[in-house]
Design an enzyme around this catalytic site. Structure first.
Site, PDB file in Angstrom:
ATOM      1  N   ARG A 118       0.865  -1.209   0.226  1.00 23.33           N
ATOM      2  CA  ARG A 118      -0.113  -0.097  -0.032  1.00 23.33           C
ATOM      3  C   ARG A 118       0.667   1.305   0.210  1.00 23.33           C
ATOM      4  NH1 ARG A 118      -3.269  -2.883   4.074  1.00 23.33           N
ATOM      5  NH2 ARG A 118      -4.790  -4.071   2.769  1.00 23.33           N
ATOM      6  N   LYS A 140       2.483  11.445 -11.048  1.00 19.66           N
ATOM      7  CA  LYS A 140       1.781  10.773 -11.700  1.00 19.66           C
ATOM      8  C   LYS A 140       2.383   9.504 -11.998  1.00 19.66           C
ATOM      9  CE  LYS A 140      -1.418  13.830 -13.987  1.00 19.66           C
ATOM     10  NZ  LYS A 140      -1.888  14.694 -15.277  1.00 19.66           N
ATOM     11  N   GLU A 182       8.137  18.844 -24.102  1.00 22.31           N
ATOM     12  CA  GLU A 182       7.373  19.225 -22.808  1.00 22.31           C
ATOM     13  C   GLU A 182       7.997  20.532 -22.205  1.00 22.31           C
ATOM     14  OE1 GLU A 182       4.945  17.610 -21.865  1.00 22.31           O
ATOM     15  OE2 GLU A 182       5.266  15.248 -22.126  1.00 22.31           O
ATOM     16  N   LYS A 224       6.306  23.380 -13.199  1.00 23.94           N
ATOM     17  CA  LYS A 224       5.510  22.095 -12.704  1.00 23.94           C
ATOM     18  C   LYS A 224       5.221  22.208 -11.389  1.00 23.94           C
ATOM     19  CE  LYS A 224       4.347  17.493 -13.629  1.00 23.94           C
ATOM     20  NZ  LYS A 224       4.514  16.329 -14.341  1.00 23.94           N
ATOM     21  N   GLU A 234      -5.157  16.984 -10.045  1.00 16.90           N
ATOM     22  CA  GLU A 234      -5.697  17.392 -11.452  1.00 16.90           C
ATOM     23  C   GLU A 234      -7.392  17.886 -11.471  1.00 16.90           C
ATOM     24  OE1 GLU A 234      -3.846  15.741 -14.731  1.00 16.90           O
ATOM     25  OE2 GLU A 234      -5.916  16.050 -15.817  1.00 16.90           O
ATOM     26  N   ARG A 238      -3.980  21.676 -13.335  1.00 16.27           N
ATOM     27  CA  ARG A 238      -3.071  20.833 -13.559  1.00 16.27           C
ATOM     28  C   ARG A 238      -3.528  20.213 -14.911  1.00 16.27           C
ATOM     29  NH1 ARG A 238       0.299  16.053 -10.408  1.00 16.27           N
ATOM     30  NH2 ARG A 238       1.470  15.461 -12.129  1.00 16.27           N
ATOM     31  N   ASN A 242      -1.745  19.264 -19.573  1.00 13.43           N
ATOM     32  CA  ASN A 242      -2.027  18.190 -20.654  1.00 13.43           C
ATOM     33  C   ASN A 242      -2.076  18.829 -22.183  1.00 13.43           C
ATOM     34  OD1 ASN A 242      -1.835  15.564 -19.365  1.00 13.43           O
ATOM     35  ND2 ASN A 242      -3.837  16.606 -18.194  1.00 13.43           N
ATOM     36  N   HIS A 245      -1.535  16.655 -25.203  1.00 14.25           N
ATOM     37  CA  HIS A 245      -1.406  15.550 -24.818  1.00 14.25           C
ATOM     38  C   HIS A 245      -2.521  14.546 -25.242  1.00 14.25           C
ATOM     39  CE1 HIS A 245       1.955  16.882 -22.588  1.00 14.25           C
ATOM     40  NE2 HIS A 245       2.415  15.821 -22.073  1.00 14.25           N
ATOM     41  N   HIS A 249      -1.639  11.564 -27.126  1.00 17.88           N
ATOM     42  CA  HIS A 249      -1.958  10.087 -26.653  1.00 17.88           C
ATOM     43  C   HIS A 249      -2.522   9.184 -27.706  1.00 17.88           C
ATOM     44  CE1 HIS A 249      -1.319  11.237 -22.116  1.00 17.88           C
ATOM     45  NE2 HIS A 249      -0.396  11.094 -22.636  1.00 17.88           N
ATOM     46  N   HIS A 262       6.907   9.679 -27.026  1.00 18.78           N
ATOM     47  CA  HIS A 262       6.033  10.365 -26.485  1.00 18.78           C
ATOM     48  C   HIS A 262       6.125  12.079 -26.831  1.00 18.78           C
ATOM     49  CE1 HIS A 262       3.166  11.966 -23.249  1.00 18.78           C
ATOM     50  NE2 HIS A 262       4.116  12.664 -22.894  1.00 18.78           N
TER      51      HIS A 262
END
Ligand code: NAD
Ligand code: GLY
Length: 361
Positions: A118, A140, A182, A224, A234, A238, A242, A245, A249, A262
C-alpha cells in the site's frame, strides 16, 4: 546544485538539479536513507549509470530490476515483475523503490512503489530530458493498457528527485528533441517570456549547452511544481499541463506504443491544438504560426503521421482521463503563453484538424 521544492505540506520534496550528482556518493546515500533498496532501471540505462548508484549504496540491501527498454513495456506485466522482485526479496514496508531512467521506468516504478504494501518510499533519478522536466515531478504514475495510455495508475509522490544533467550527454538526439516538447509546453501554456527565451535559445538547447539546459530544466521544474502544489490531483489547473497530450496520446495509442516517442506525439499534438485554437478564433494566425514554428524549430513533428486516418485518431482520443460524459475535452491556447480547458467546440472543427496532413514526417 539547485534545489526546487514541490510544496505539498508534509509530502513536500526536493528536486535536486545539477551536474555530477550521480558521482556524489554522500548525496546519494543521504537521499536514499533506507536499508532495503529496489532499483528499477532498463537495459539501456543500467550499463551507463547503475554502478554509480549501487556503489554509493554498497552497505545496503540493494536489489535491481532491469526491464526491457521501451514504451511497449510500460504495462501490467513489467509492473508485476517489480512487485514479484520486491516480494521475493522479502522487502519490508520501510524499503525504497528507486527509478533510474526515463519516464517509462519512472512511471512503472512509481506505480509499483504506490502499490507495494500500500505504498513504500519512492525516489526518482531521471536520466532523460523529458523525465527531468516533467515525468519525475508531480507524482503521476501509471502503466498503459492495450485499450488506453496511462489508464491504470496512481497519484504517488516521490520523496526526492535527483536530476543529474550530465546524464543527458548520452541521450540520443531524437530523445533530446522529445524532451524539448514538454519544455515548450510550459511556455505556450503559461509564459510568453519563456517562449521568447526558447525562440532565442533553441540552437543552444539542441547543442546541449549546459547553461541553457540547466536553465530550461530548472524553469520547467519550477513551473510544474507550482501547478502541482496548487492542484495535485488535477481538478483544475493541472489539466493545462496536458496541452497537446489528448492529440498526442491518441497518436501514440493509434500508432502502437513506441512507434512515435511520447514527446514527438506531444509536439504534433501541440501544433494541432494551436491550429484548433486558431480555427475557433481564440488566437490569430500569426500566433498559431509562432507556436508551430517553435515546435518545428526543436525538430519535432507538427502534424499527425500520414498513415493514420482521422477516424482512428478520433477513436483513440475518446479514451482520455479528461473526458466527461463522452465529450473530448481539449486544452487550447487563448494567446501565446496562456491556455484553457475547452469542451464547447463544434465537432467539425476537431475533425478538420485531425484530417490535416502537412507531409511533415
Ligand atoms: P523513455 O523512458 O522511454 O526514455 C527514452 C529512451 O532513452 C529510452 O530508450 C531509454 O532507455 C533511453 N535513455 C534513458 N536515459 C538515457 C540516457 N541518459 N542516455 C541514453 N539513453 C537513455 O522515454 P521518456 O521520454 O523519458 O518518457 C516518456 C514516458 O513518460 C511516456 O511513457 C510518458 O507517458 C511518460 N510521461 C509521464 C509523465 C508523468 O507526469 N508521469 C509526464 C510526461 C511523460
Ligand atoms: N504531465 C502532466 C502532469 O503531470 O500533470
Amino acid at each position: 546544485m539547485i534545489t526546487v521544492t514541490v510544496d505539498l505540506e508534509e509530502r513536500s520534496y526536493p528536486i535536486m538539479i545539477g551536474t555530477g550528482l550521480l558521482d556524489d556518493q554522500a548525496l546519494l546515500g543521504k537521499s536514499i536513507p533506507t536499508r532495503q533498496i529496489m532499483i528499477v532501471t532498463n537495459d539501456i540505462v543500467a550499463p551507463l549509470y547503475l554502478s554509480r548508484i549501487t556503489s554509493a549504496l554498497n552497505e545496503r540491501a540493494c536489489r535491481v530490476v532491469v526491464l526491457p527498454d521501451g514504451e511497449s513495456f510500460k504495462n501490467l506485466s513489467t509492473f508485476e515483475q517489480i512487485l514479484t522482485a520486491l516480494l521475493e526479496a522479502r522487502f519490508e514496508r520501510s524499503c525504497t523503490v528507486v527509478a533510474l531512467g526515463g519516464g517509462v521506468v519512472g512511471d512503472i516504478a512509481g506505480f509499483a512503489a504506490a502499490c507495494y504494501q500500500r505504498g513504500v518510499s519512492f525516489v526518482q533519478i531521471p536520466t532523460t530530458l523529458l523525465a527531468q522536466v516533467d515525468s519525475s515531478v508531480g507524482g503521476k504514475t501509471a502503466v498503459n493498457h492495450p485499450l488506453g495510455k496511462n489508464m491504470i495508475g496512481a497519484f504517488y509522490q516521490p520523496v526526492t528527485v535527483i536530476a543529474d544533467l550530465n546524464t543527458l550527454q548520452t541521450l540520443p538526439q531524437r530523445e533530446l528533441r522529445a524532451g524539448l516538447a514538454e519544455i515548450i509546453k510550459y511556455g505556450l501554456i503559461g509564459d510568453l517570456r519563456f517562449v521568447e527565451w526558447l525562440e532565442a535559445h533553441m540552437q543552444q538547447l539542441l547543442a546541449r549547452e549546459v547553461d541553457a539546459i540547466a536553465y530550461a530544466v530548472e524553469y520547467s521544474c519550477r513551473a510544474k511544481s507550482a501547478v502541482v502544489a496548487a492542484d495535485e490531483r488535477e481538478s483544475a489547473a493541472r489539466a493545462l499541463l496536458n496541452f497537446g497530450h489528448t492529440f498526442g496520446h491518441g497518436i501514440e495509442h493509434a500508432l502502437g506504443y513506441g512507434v512515435w516517442l511520447h514527446g514527438e506525439a506531444v509536439g504534433a499534438g501541440m501544433a494541432m491544438a494551436a491550429r484548433m485554437s486558431q480555427r475557433l478564433g481564440q488566437i490569430s494566425s500569426a500566433d498559431c504560426e509562432r507556436a508551430v514554428a517553435l515546435i518545428a524549430s526543436a525538430g519535432l513533428p507538427i502534424a499527425p503521421p500520414s498513415n493514420l486516418d482521422s477516424s482512428e485518431l478520433l477513436t483513440a482520443m475518446l479514451i482520455d482521463k479528461k473526458n466527461k460524459k463522452g465529450r473530448i475535452r481539449l486544452v487550447l491556447m487563448s494567446e501565446v503563453g496562456r491556455a484553457e480547458l475547452c469542451d464547447d467546440y463544434p465537432s467539425p472543427v476537431l475533425t478538420s484538424v485531425l484530417e490535416e496532413r502537412l507531409g511533415s514526417r
